[in-house]
Motif scaffolding. Sequence first.
Motif, PDB file in Angstrom:
ATOM      1  N   LYS A  21      -9.377   0.782   7.103  1.00  0.00           N
ATOM      2  CA  LYS A  21      -9.177  -0.137   8.581  1.00  0.00           C
ATOM      3  C   LYS A  21     -10.050  -1.369   8.398  1.00  0.00           C
ATOM      4  N   THR A  22     -10.931  -1.080   7.956  1.00  0.00           N
ATOM      5  CA  THR A  22     -11.764  -2.361   7.732  1.00  0.00           C
ATOM      6  C   THR A  22     -11.068  -3.253   6.576  1.00  0.00           C
ATOM      7  N   PHE A  23     -10.876  -2.828   5.521  1.00  0.00           N
ATOM      8  CA  PHE A  23     -10.079  -3.478   4.359  1.00  0.00           C
ATOM      9  C   PHE A  23      -8.739  -4.299   5.044  1.00  0.00           C
ATOM     10  N   TYR A  24      -8.208  -3.436   5.634  1.00  0.00           N
ATOM     11  CA  TYR A  24      -6.919  -3.918   6.238  1.00  0.00           C
ATOM     12  C   TYR A  24      -7.174  -4.962   7.316  1.00  0.00           C
ATOM     13  N   ASP A  25      -7.927  -4.823   8.398  1.00  0.00           N
ATOM     14  CA  ASP A  25      -8.391  -5.887   9.059  1.00  0.00           C
ATOM     15  C   ASP A  25      -8.670  -7.158   8.420  1.00  0.00           C
ATOM     16  N   SER A  26      -9.509  -7.108   7.501  1.00  0.00           N
ATOM     17  CA  SER A  26     -10.018  -8.169   6.828  1.00  0.00           C
ATOM     18  C   SER A  26      -8.687  -8.934   6.158  1.00  0.00           C
ATOM     19  N   LEU A  27      -7.644  -8.332   5.569  1.00  0.00           N
ATOM     20  CA  LEU A  27      -6.490  -8.823   5.087  1.00  0.00           C
ATOM     21  C   LEU A  27      -5.536  -9.458   6.164  1.00  0.00           C
ATOM     22  N   LEU A  28      -5.686  -9.008   7.253  1.00  0.00           N
ATOM     23  CA  LEU A  28      -4.910  -9.599   8.460  1.00  0.00           C
ATOM     24  C   LEU A  28      -5.095 -10.927   8.890  1.00  0.00           C
ATOM     25  N   LYS A  29      -6.533 -11.437   8.512  1.00  0.00           N
ATOM     26  CA  LYS A  29      -7.118 -12.846   8.720  1.00  0.00           C
ATOM     27  C   LYS A  29      -6.495 -13.621   7.641  1.00  0.00           C
ATOM     28  N   THR A  30      -5.703 -13.189   6.636  1.00  0.00           N
ATOM     29  CA  THR A  30      -5.307 -13.938   5.711  1.00  0.00           C
ATOM     30  C   THR A  30      -3.951 -14.307   5.695  1.00  0.00           C
ATOM     31  N   ASP A  31      -3.532 -15.071   4.938  1.00  0.00           N
ATOM     32  CA  ASP A  31      -1.852 -15.590   4.715  1.00  0.00           C
ATOM     33  C   ASP A  31      -1.021 -14.465   3.999  1.00  0.00           C
ATOM     34  N   LEU A  32      -1.670 -13.369   3.546  1.00  0.00           N
ATOM     35  CA  LEU A  32      -1.085 -12.282   2.845  1.00  0.00           C
ATOM     36  C   LEU A  32       0.071 -11.521   3.418  1.00  0.00           C
ATOM     37  N   LYS A  33       1.224 -11.296   2.847  1.00  0.00           N
ATOM     38  CA  LYS A  33       1.921 -10.557   3.520  1.00  0.00           C
ATOM     39  C   LYS A  33       1.556  -8.992   3.147  1.00  0.00           C
ATOM     40  N   LEU A  34       1.625  -7.983   4.161  1.00  0.00           N
ATOM     41  CA  LEU A  34       1.194  -6.559   3.847  1.00  0.00           C
ATOM     42  C   LEU A  34       2.311  -5.834   4.136  1.00  0.00           C
ATOM     43  N   TYR A  38      -3.500  12.683  11.282  1.00  0.00           N
ATOM     44  CA  TYR A  38      -3.778  12.017   9.911  1.00  0.00           C
ATOM     45  C   TYR A  38      -4.596  11.082  10.373  1.00  0.00           C
ATOM     46  N   ASP A  39      -5.910  11.199   9.349  1.00  0.00           N
ATOM     47  CA  ASP A  39      -6.913  10.082   9.488  1.00  0.00           C
ATOM     48  C   ASP A  39      -6.671   9.178   8.545  1.00  0.00           C
ATOM     49  N   LEU A  40      -7.199   7.794   8.750  1.00  0.00           N
ATOM     50  CA  LEU A  40      -7.194   6.891   7.767  1.00  0.00           C
ATOM     51  C   LEU A  40      -8.367   7.230   6.998  1.00  0.00           C
ATOM     52  N   LEU A  41      -8.047   6.867   5.770  1.00  0.00           N
ATOM     53  CA  LEU A  41      -9.084   6.895   4.694  1.00  0.00           C
ATOM     54  C   LEU A  41     -10.139   6.311   4.851  1.00  0.00           C
ATOM     55  N   PRO A  42     -11.507   6.461   4.786  1.00  0.00           N
ATOM     56  CA  PRO A  42     -12.583   5.706   5.077  1.00  0.00           C
ATOM     57  C   PRO A  42     -12.663   4.461   4.302  1.00  0.00           C
ATOM     58  N   GLY A  43     -12.817   3.256   5.078  1.00  0.00           N
ATOM     59  CA  GLY A  43     -12.858   2.116   4.590  1.00  0.00           C
ATOM     60  C   GLY A  43     -11.422   1.363   4.796  1.00  0.00           C
ATOM     61  N   PHE A  84       0.860  -1.437   0.145  1.00  0.00           N
ATOM     62  CA  PHE A  84       0.020   0.072  -0.074  1.00  0.00           C
ATOM     63  C   PHE A  84       0.821   1.266   0.184  1.00  0.00           C
ATOM     64  N   ASP A  85       0.518   2.104  -0.591  1.00  0.00           N
ATOM     65  CA  ASP A  85       1.083   3.572  -0.604  1.00  0.00           C
ATOM     66  C   ASP A  85       0.622   4.201   0.422  1.00  0.00           C
ATOM     67  N   LEU A  86       1.284   5.197   1.159  1.00  0.00           N
ATOM     68  CA  LEU A  86       0.608   5.774   2.217  1.00  0.00           C
ATOM     69  C   LEU A  86      -0.199   6.807   1.827  1.00  0.00           C
ATOM     70  N   ASP A  87       0.308   7.867   1.370  1.00  0.00           N
ATOM     71  CA  ASP A  87      -0.613   8.979   0.771  1.00  0.00           C
ATOM     72  C   ASP A  87      -1.380   8.759  -0.288  1.00  0.00           C
ATOM     73  N   GLY A  88      -2.664   9.041  -0.095  1.00  0.00           N
ATOM     74  CA  GLY A  88      -3.676   8.753  -1.113  1.00  0.00           C
ATOM     75  C   GLY A  88      -4.271   7.487  -0.991  1.00  0.00           C
ATOM     76  N   VAL A  89      -3.700   6.520  -0.358  1.00  0.00           N
ATOM     77  CA  VAL A  89      -4.358   5.261  -0.289  1.00  0.00           C
ATOM     78  C   VAL A  89      -4.721   4.960   1.037  1.00  0.00           C
ATOM     79  N   ILE A  90      -3.604   4.923   2.153  1.00  0.00           N
ATOM     80  CA  ILE A  90      -4.026   4.810   3.427  1.00  0.00           C
ATOM     81  C   ILE A  90      -4.476   6.174   4.290  1.00  0.00           C
ATOM     82  N   ILE A  91      -3.969   7.252   3.910  1.00  0.00           N
ATOM     83  CA  ILE A  91      -4.263   8.603   4.334  1.00  0.00           C
ATOM     84  C   ILE A  91      -4.336   9.615   3.283  1.00  0.00           C
TER      85      ILE A  91
END
Length: 116
Positions: free
Chosen positions: A88-101, A81-86, A7-14
């Motif tokens: 955290k939910t998306f990231y949290d769902s990815l944490l439940k997978t075997d994907l590296k982030l 800085y605030d996380l962009l809407p959606g 993930f890019d930080l600026d514009g994707v996460i915040i």
Amino acid sequence: MISTILFDLDGVIIDSNPQIIDAWTKVAADYNITLTESNIKNDILGVTGKHTLAKIFSHLDEKTQKEIHKQVDLIEEAANYDLLPGFKTFYDSLLKTDLKLGIVTSSWRKKIIKCF
């Protein structure tokens, strides 16, 4: 097969544009420079600090330009800085997978840490 998501930080996460604009505007004002919409669009957002210094502060010596960059970085590091809407939910769902982030960004460590 996908194994890693970056993930890019600026514009994707915040959305850091307001903080970036604020930092450069404040520091420019200290040097009696008023930024224009064109400066913001072409010489601040989406470009490196080196580019901004060369385009807006080129009349100042290198030592002063380095001090300006340091001042801008300190303002950005202190900003909230605030996380962009959606995200955290998306990231949290990815944490439940075997994907590296991971995060890829041109931002620096102190700013990244501030975001989380």
